[in-house]
Design a protein around this motif. Structure first.
Motif: not given
Ligand code: MLT
Ligand code: MN
Ligand code: ZN
Length: 306
Positions: A4-7, A39-44
């Motif tokens: 999931i792209v968070l930011g 701003q820049s973050s993903i979760c996996v």
């Protein structure tokens, strides 16, 4: 695996609070076809797992968690879908969110390189301050590519590639990068063998990165700037994109050229997009050029299954 792209934005977010560039002013007024990004973050995580690895902790993490039900599974009184945090660098946009996670009940499991640990205990001592709250359970990430796992995040493994980019301005090695200031991550699904290569800060081409990208099924890479002199052109900085560790998309040796060399089956996504970048405008010729090349532009809430 599930991502999931968070930011999807670079530092500052989009629109940036004090910016009146065409994109920021245009999206505020509703006259530019673009969506706001944090701003820049993903979760996996793996396909059958409820616990996620958080890749970078954005200053916007609380807003991102509110927008992402997967990260608030509600299994007990105090609970989170975030089982561990992994940092790709020690920059403000990737580390400030650690403060927002201070109500964590146990030590916060944190994976980072030694140079990033130094920066976050010295130049910007977030981890020292966090000791007064939840504290962290520190895991040093191996720079030699050895694979490692994040407990509870089942079904995936991680492997690091040191990258040429830039350490944060408060780092003693800002001008003399050392291995581990910035890393790319290959995340592999243990069951299918399918891979994501994630590198939101990527400053230069080299054979090792190209190999990692060719081996991946999906690459999610530095989309900060369209042109090398983007910030100079706006009169906002005297530094080029390359000077601050970000390979621009356009021009000779740029990211578009590079992505075009990848096998056709590799899904190509740009992330960590600066608010000045014309690709944010869905009606821009630059965005159309990316579309012709099959290159996607990440947005908050983008869900990817590979
Ligand atoms: C970067 O990626 O170059 C930094 O995060 C910029 C910043 O946020 O100051
Ligand atoms: Mn950044
Ligand atoms: Zn702007």
């Amino acid at each position: 695996m599930q991502i999931i792209v968070l930011g999807a934005s670079a530092g500052g977010g989009f629109p940036q609070w004090n910016c009146n560039c065409t994109n920021c002013a245009g999206v505020r007024k509703g006259i530019v076809k673009a969506v706001a990004r944090t701003q820049s973050s993903i979760c996996v995580t793996g396909d059958h797992c409820q616990d996620w690895a958080l890749l970078n902790t954005s200053p916007d993490i609380l807003q991102q968690i509110k927008a992402t039900p997967e990260l608030q599974p509600g299994r007990k009184l105090r609970d989170s879908g975030i089982a561990g945090v992994l940092l790709v660098d020690g920059q403000i946009d990737h580390s400030t969110g650690l403060y927002m996670l201070r109500e964590q009940k146990q030590l916060l499991p944190l994976w980072c390189t030694d140079p990033v640990y130094e920066d976050l205990t010295q130049g910007n001592p977030i981890l020292k301050v966090l000791e007064y709250f939840c504290g962290v359970e520190l895991h040093h990430v191996p720079l030699d590519g050895a694979s490692f796992e994040i407990p509870q995040v089942e079904g995936i493994t991680f492997s690091v590639l040191p990258l040429a980019s830039k350490a944060a301005p408060y780092s003693p090695h800002r001008e003399h990068s050392v291995d581990g200031d910035n890393i790319g991550l290959t995340i592999t699904d243990k069951a299918s063998g399918r891979r994501l290569f994630y590198a939101p800060g990527l400053g230069a081409r080299d054979a090792a990165v190209l190999r990692r990208m060719r081996e991946a099924d999906c690459v999610m890479v530095d989309g900060t700037f369209w042109t090398d002199d983007e910030m100079i052109g706006w009169g906002l900085s005297d530094k080029t994109a390359r000077d601050i560790g970000h390979l621009p998309q356009s021009g000779a040796g740029g990211m578009m050229e590079w992505l075009s060399e990848l096998p056709a089956h590799v899904r190509k996504i740009l992330i960590h997009i600066n608010n000045t970048n014309p690709i944010l405008d869905e009606e821009s010729p630059q965005r159309a050029e990316l579309e012709r090349l099959g290159i996607e532009v990440a947005y908050d809430g983008m869900r990817i299954s590979i």
